[in-house]
Design a protein around this motif. Structure first.
Motif, PDB file in Angstrom:
ATOM      1  N   ALA A  38       0.804  -1.261   0.046  1.00  0.00           N
ATOM      2  CA  ALA A  38       0.038  -0.060   0.007  1.00  0.00           C
ATOM      3  C   ALA A  38       0.972   1.131   0.184  1.00  0.00           C
ATOM      4  CB  ALA A  38      -1.002  -0.184   1.266  1.00  0.00           C
ATOM      5  N   TYR A  39       2.121   1.201   0.734  1.00  0.00           N
ATOM      6  CA  TYR A  39       2.962   2.293   0.685  1.00  0.00           C
ATOM      7  C   TYR A  39       3.468   2.722  -0.763  1.00  0.00           C
ATOM      8  CZ  TYR A  39       3.526   2.703   5.972  1.00  0.00           C
ATOM      9  OH  TYR A  39       3.221   2.874   7.035  1.00  0.00           O
ATOM     10  N   ALA A  53       9.372  14.915  -5.536  1.00  0.00           N
ATOM     11  CA  ALA A  53       9.282  15.612  -4.214  1.00  0.00           C
ATOM     12  C   ALA A  53      10.097  15.071  -3.325  1.00  0.00           C
ATOM     13  CB  ALA A  53       7.929  15.226  -3.643  1.00  0.00           C
ATOM     14  N   SER A  54      10.443  15.724  -2.431  1.00  0.00           N
ATOM     15  CA  SER A  54      11.775  15.215  -1.471  1.00  0.00           C
ATOM     16  C   SER A  54      10.825  14.113  -0.732  1.00  0.00           C
ATOM     17  CB  SER A  54      12.007  16.265  -0.365  1.00  0.00           C
ATOM     18  OG  SER A  54      11.083  16.820   0.413  1.00  0.00           O
ATOM     19  N   GLN A  55      11.458  13.291   0.010  1.00  0.00           N
ATOM     20  CA  GLN A  55      11.146  12.298   0.928  1.00  0.00           C
ATOM     21  C   GLN A  55      10.268  12.868   2.044  1.00  0.00           C
ATOM     22  OE1 GLN A  55      14.407   8.729  -0.094  1.00  0.00           O
ATOM     23  NE2 GLN A  55      14.412   9.651   1.856  1.00  0.00           N
ATOM     24  N   ALA A  56      10.710  13.720   2.351  1.00  0.00           N
ATOM     25  CA  ALA A  56       9.883  14.374   3.636  1.00  0.00           C
ATOM     26  C   ALA A  56       8.464  15.031   3.062  1.00  0.00           C
ATOM     27  CB  ALA A  56      10.494  15.763   4.380  1.00  0.00           C
ATOM     28  N   GLU A  57       8.715  15.630   1.973  1.00  0.00           N
ATOM     29  CA  GLU A  57       7.146  15.901   1.270  1.00  0.00           C
ATOM     30  C   GLU A  57       6.241  14.864   1.137  1.00  0.00           C
ATOM     31  OE1 GLU A  57       7.762  19.605  -1.702  1.00  0.00           O
ATOM     32  OE2 GLU A  57       9.154  17.887  -1.985  1.00  0.00           O
ATOM     33  N   LEU A  58       6.824  13.697   0.454  1.00  0.00           N
ATOM     34  CA  LEU A  58       6.089  12.789   0.421  1.00  0.00           C
ATOM     35  C   LEU A  58       5.535  11.794   1.431  1.00  0.00           C
ATOM     36  CD1 LEU A  58       8.525  10.668  -2.099  1.00  0.00           C
ATOM     37  CD2 LEU A  58       6.206  11.518  -2.619  1.00  0.00           C
ATOM     38  N   GLY A  59       6.230  11.976   2.610  1.00  0.00           N
ATOM     39  CA  GLY A  59       5.902  11.435   3.917  1.00  0.00           C
ATOM     40  C   GLY A  59       4.618  12.263   4.372  1.00  0.00           C
ATOM     41  N   ARG A  60       4.652  13.785   4.268  1.00  0.00           N
ATOM     42  CA  ARG A  60       3.501  14.494   4.630  1.00  0.00           C
ATOM     43  C   ARG A  60       2.175  14.571   3.714  1.00  0.00           C
ATOM     44  NH1 ARG A  60       7.942  18.090   5.577  1.00  0.00           N
ATOM     45  NH2 ARG A  60       7.559  18.979   3.461  1.00  0.00           N
ATOM     46  N   ARG A  61       2.676  14.321   2.600  1.00  0.00           N
ATOM     47  CA  ARG A  61       1.437  14.019   1.788  1.00  0.00           C
ATOM     48  C   ARG A  61       0.758  12.771   1.727  1.00  0.00           C
ATOM     49  NH1 ARG A  61       4.529  16.354  -3.633  1.00  0.00           N
ATOM     50  NH2 ARG A  61       3.984  18.648  -3.446  1.00  0.00           N
ATOM     51  N   ASP A  68       9.496   5.209   7.354  1.00  0.00           N
ATOM     52  CA  ASP A  68       8.821   4.160   6.243  1.00  0.00           C
ATOM     53  C   ASP A  68       8.703   4.505   4.863  1.00  0.00           C
ATOM     54  OD1 ASP A  68       7.740   2.329   8.415  1.00  0.00           O
ATOM     55  OD2 ASP A  68       6.070   3.361   8.903  1.00  0.00           O
ATOM     56  N   VAL A  69       8.686   5.967   4.789  1.00  0.00           N
ATOM     57  CA  VAL A  69       8.917   6.500   3.498  1.00  0.00           C
ATOM     58  C   VAL A  69      10.462   6.045   2.902  1.00  0.00           C
ATOM     59  CG1 VAL A  69       9.436   8.756   2.062  1.00  0.00           C
ATOM     60  CG2 VAL A  69       7.481   8.461   3.896  1.00  0.00           C
ATOM     61  N   VAL A  70      11.509   6.230   3.899  1.00  0.00           N
ATOM     62  CA  VAL A  70      12.760   5.933   3.340  1.00  0.00           C
ATOM     63  C   VAL A  70      12.865   4.414   2.598  1.00  0.00           C
ATOM     64  CG1 VAL A  70      15.304   5.537   3.922  1.00  0.00           C
ATOM     65  CG2 VAL A  70      13.839   7.479   4.759  1.00  0.00           C
ATOM     66  N   THR A  71      12.294   3.529   3.615  1.00  0.00           N
ATOM     67  CA  THR A  71      11.977   2.145   3.344  1.00  0.00           C
ATOM     68  C   THR A  71      11.329   1.800   1.749  1.00  0.00           C
ATOM     69  OG1 THR A  71      12.158   1.318   5.571  1.00  0.00           O
ATOM     70  CG2 THR A  71      11.391  -0.258   4.101  1.00  0.00           C
ATOM     71  N   ALA A  72      10.120   2.412   1.842  1.00  0.00           N
ATOM     72  CA  ALA A  72       9.448   2.292   0.552  1.00  0.00           C
ATOM     73  C   ALA A  72      10.022   2.809  -0.571  1.00  0.00           C
ATOM     74  CB  ALA A  72       8.054   3.025   0.587  1.00  0.00           C
ATOM     75  N   ARG A  93      19.142  17.501   0.489  1.00  0.00           N
ATOM     76  CA  ARG A  93      17.966  16.730   0.352  1.00  0.00           C
ATOM     77  C   ARG A  93      17.647  15.910  -0.792  1.00  0.00           C
ATOM     78  NH1 ARG A  93      12.642  20.650   0.325  1.00  0.00           N
ATOM     79  NH2 ARG A  93      14.616  21.981   0.596  1.00  0.00           N
ATOM     80  N   ASN A  94      17.033  14.886  -0.984  1.00  0.00           N
ATOM     81  CA  ASN A  94      16.804  14.059  -2.200  1.00  0.00           C
ATOM     82  C   ASN A  94      15.670  14.370  -2.646  1.00  0.00           C
ATOM     83  OD1 ASN A  94      19.158  12.402  -2.293  1.00  0.00           O
ATOM     84  ND2 ASN A  94      18.581  11.132  -0.741  1.00  0.00           N
ATOM     85  N   ARG A  95      15.413  14.422  -3.996  1.00  0.00           N
ATOM     86  CA  ARG A  95      14.380  14.562  -5.058  1.00  0.00           C
ATOM     87  C   ARG A  95      14.078  13.092  -5.617  1.00  0.00           C
ATOM     88  NH1 ARG A  95      11.533  18.549  -4.962  1.00  0.00           N
ATOM     89  NH2 ARG A  95      10.483  19.220  -6.659  1.00  0.00           N
ATOM     90  N   VAL A  96      12.637  12.771  -5.458  1.00  0.00           N
ATOM     91  CA  VAL A  96      12.111  11.369  -5.891  1.00  0.00           C
ATOM     92  C   VAL A  96      11.282  11.898  -6.946  1.00  0.00           C
ATOM     93  CG1 VAL A  96      10.981   9.260  -5.162  1.00  0.00           C
ATOM     94  CG2 VAL A  96      12.221  10.666  -3.689  1.00  0.00           C
ATOM     95  N   THR A  97      11.390  10.758  -8.065  1.00  0.00           N
ATOM     96  CA  THR A  97      10.649  11.053  -9.280  1.00  0.00           C
ATOM     97  C   THR A  97      10.171   9.948  -9.795  1.00  0.00           C
ATOM     98  OG1 THR A  97      12.206  12.889  -9.899  1.00  0.00           O
ATOM     99  CG2 THR A  97      10.949  11.942 -11.767  1.00  0.00           C
TER     100      THR A  97
END
Length: 146
Positions: A38-39, A53-61, A68-72, A93-97
């Protein structure tokens, strides 16, 4: 035979919890058969809808804990479904695409989730499904933390 005491069966909170459990099991099985969790779906959907988005942004959204965001994200990178690279505007910061394979996986997961919705909501008409979705959305919005 259902032997749920009437004082429980007549309470929406009981009904919601029972249905949430069934829904969760159906979603888990559907995603597992597609090699996902599901993640993964939540992250891919957010990246598709909102862009990199950054991993932090993804976690908030996605309302997912940072660890758990880092693992996923690590799992999605390993599967080739997302790219992670340093953010050119912020050195720490890392950017995820999302990648093309990630978009394809998101499409498969959308199909799996549509099938789960059809199974879960089979006794309801299209109008009833819309009403239920509206009411559940209203309840969830009311109880979301600020």
């Amino acid at each position: 035979m259902d032997e749920t005491p009437e004082r429980l069966a007549a309470r929406p909170s009981w009904l919601l919890s029972q249905l949430a459990g069934r829904s969760g099991r159906l979603v888990f099985a559907a995603f597992a058969s597609a090699g996902a969790r599901a993640y993964h779906y939540r992250l891919l959907a957010a990246l598709h809808e909102y862009g990199p988005a950054s991993q932090a942004e993804l976690g908030r959204r996605c309302r997912i804990d940072r660890s758990d965001v880092v693992t996923a994200v690590n799992q999605l990178v390993e599967l080739g479904q997302v790219d992670r690279a340093p953010d050119p505007h912020h050195g720490r910061r890392n950017r995820v695409t999302i990648t093309e394979p990630g978009r394809a996986q998101l499409g498969r997961l959308d199909t799996a989730l549509d099938q789960v919705q059809d199974e879960l909501l089979a006794p309801l008409s299209a109008a009833d499904r819309d009403t239920l979705t509206t009411l559940l959305g209203r309840l969830l919005a009311h109880h979301q933390p600020d």
